[in-house]
Design an enzyme around this catalytic site. Structure first.
Site, PDB file in Angstrom:
ATOM      1  N   THR A   1       0.752  -1.158  -0.042  1.00  0.00           N
ATOM      2  CA  THR A   1       0.020  -0.083   0.002  1.00  0.00           C
ATOM      3  C   THR A   1       0.759   1.159  -0.065  1.00  0.00           C
ATOM      4  OG1 THR A   1      -0.032   0.305   2.480  1.00  0.00           O
ATOM      5  CG2 THR A   1      -1.749  -1.230   1.357  1.00  0.00           C
TER       6      THR A   1
ATOM      7  N   VAL B   1       7.723  -2.013   6.658  1.00  0.00           N
ATOM      8  CA  VAL B   1       7.410  -0.531   6.802  1.00  0.00           C
ATOM      9  C   VAL B   1       8.107  -0.034   5.470  1.00  0.00           C
ATOM     10  CG1 VAL B   1       7.981   1.639   7.919  1.00  0.00           C
ATOM     11  CG2 VAL B   1       7.747  -0.242   9.298  1.00  0.00           C
ATOM     12  N   LYS B   2       7.396   0.940   4.748  1.00  0.00           N
ATOM     13  CA  LYS B   2       8.119   1.494   3.528  1.00  0.00           C
ATOM     14  C   LYS B   2       8.619   2.715   3.908  1.00  0.00           C
ATOM     15  CE  LYS B   2       5.842   1.139  -0.576  1.00  0.00           C
ATOM     16  NZ  LYS B   2       4.639   1.212  -1.520  1.00  0.00           N
ATOM     17  N   CYS B   3       9.756   3.103   3.341  1.00  0.00           N
ATOM     18  CA  CYS B   3      10.628   4.223   3.586  1.00  0.00           C
ATOM     19  C   CYS B   3      10.906   4.826   2.200  1.00  0.00           C
ATOM     20  CB  CYS B   3      11.565   4.109   4.637  1.00  0.00           C
ATOM     21  SG  CYS B   3      11.376   3.775   6.354  1.00  0.00           S
TER      22      CYS B   3
ATOM     23  N   ALA C   1       3.355  -1.076   4.559  1.00  0.00           N
ATOM     24  CA  ALA C   1       2.611   0.353   4.592  1.00  0.00           C
ATOM     25  C   ALA C   1       3.756   1.492   5.162  1.00  0.00           C
ATOM     26  CB  ALA C   1       1.840   0.029   6.214  1.00  0.00           C
TER      27      ALA C   1
END
Length: 223
Positions: A27, A90-92, A64
């Protein structure tokens, strides 16, 4: 090759999961914004609750994305997101500050998806920072008359050279050919929009062949 679905729509996720070939979900803020009826009332807690619902549907990684740009806030948000469910990744973004956040979070056992990657050098940095996944955006490169799949090929070869454990997660997929080319190049994952998943099923010869078989079957049944 693993298939993720690139959406925040719970109905699309459920429908894709019912096919039995879904391995995870990605997402981003733009995808979440598409499903929000009243953005002004949609809080960060609502976002976290939505990610939790996604995790209830799919037994696999759910990416996310952080919604801030300072390294301290990315770290804080990343820890909050990771606490939602064991499957949260975790998307960074691949920026200077994003890299700092990736290094800190990955060093504390939180899985990272390095997003908005558009060059081999960025992919190398993502792997060095301990990212579990790197997301080259092929469609967006195609949009500016650059060969997006060439980037995937370069990243796969570089990672193979150094045996980086980071998985190549091909993103911004626009059509089935992107998926096929990613598979041929040895990419680990393709994250695919719901409509493109449907297109993977389609071939005119399958349709015409099925019609003929069913016509013949009706004759057999009548006999």
């Amino acid at each position: 090759m693993k298939f993720f679905i690139d959406t925040a729509d719970l109905e699309e996720i459920s429908a894709a999961n019912d096919l039995g070939v879904l391995d995870g979900v990605t997402t981003n803020p733009s995808l979440v914004a598409k499903i929000v009826s009243d953005p002004e009332k949609f809080t960060y807690q609502d976002f976290k609750d939505h990610i939790a619902k996604v995790c209830e549907i799919v037994d696999g990684p759910v990416s996310a994305e952080v919604t801030t740009l300072s390294p301290e806030e990315m770290i804080s948000q990343g820890e909050e997101l990771a606490a939602i469910h064991d499957n949260v990744v975790v998307k960074c973004p691949l920026t200077r500050d994003g890299l700092k956040a990736m290094r800190h979070l990955s060093g504390n056992g939180i899985r990272i998806n390095a997003t908005l990657v558009f060059s081999p050098s960025q992919a190398i940095l993502a792997a060095k920072a301990g990212a579990s996944y790197v997301s080259p955006f092929v469609g967006r490169l195609d949009d500016i008359s650059t060969e997006g799949m060439a980037l995937v090929d370069q990243i796969v070869r570089i990672y193979d050279n150094y045996r980086f454990p980071t998985e190549v997660l091909v993103a911004s997929i626009r059509h089935p050919q992107h998926v096929v080319e990613a598979a041929l190049m040895g990419a680990d994952i393709a994250t695919i929009p719901f409509d493109v998943i449907g297109q993977l099923l389609k071939h005119p010869l399958t349709d015409s062949g099925l019609k003929r078989f069913m016509d013949d079957a009706s004759v057999i049944q009548q006999g």
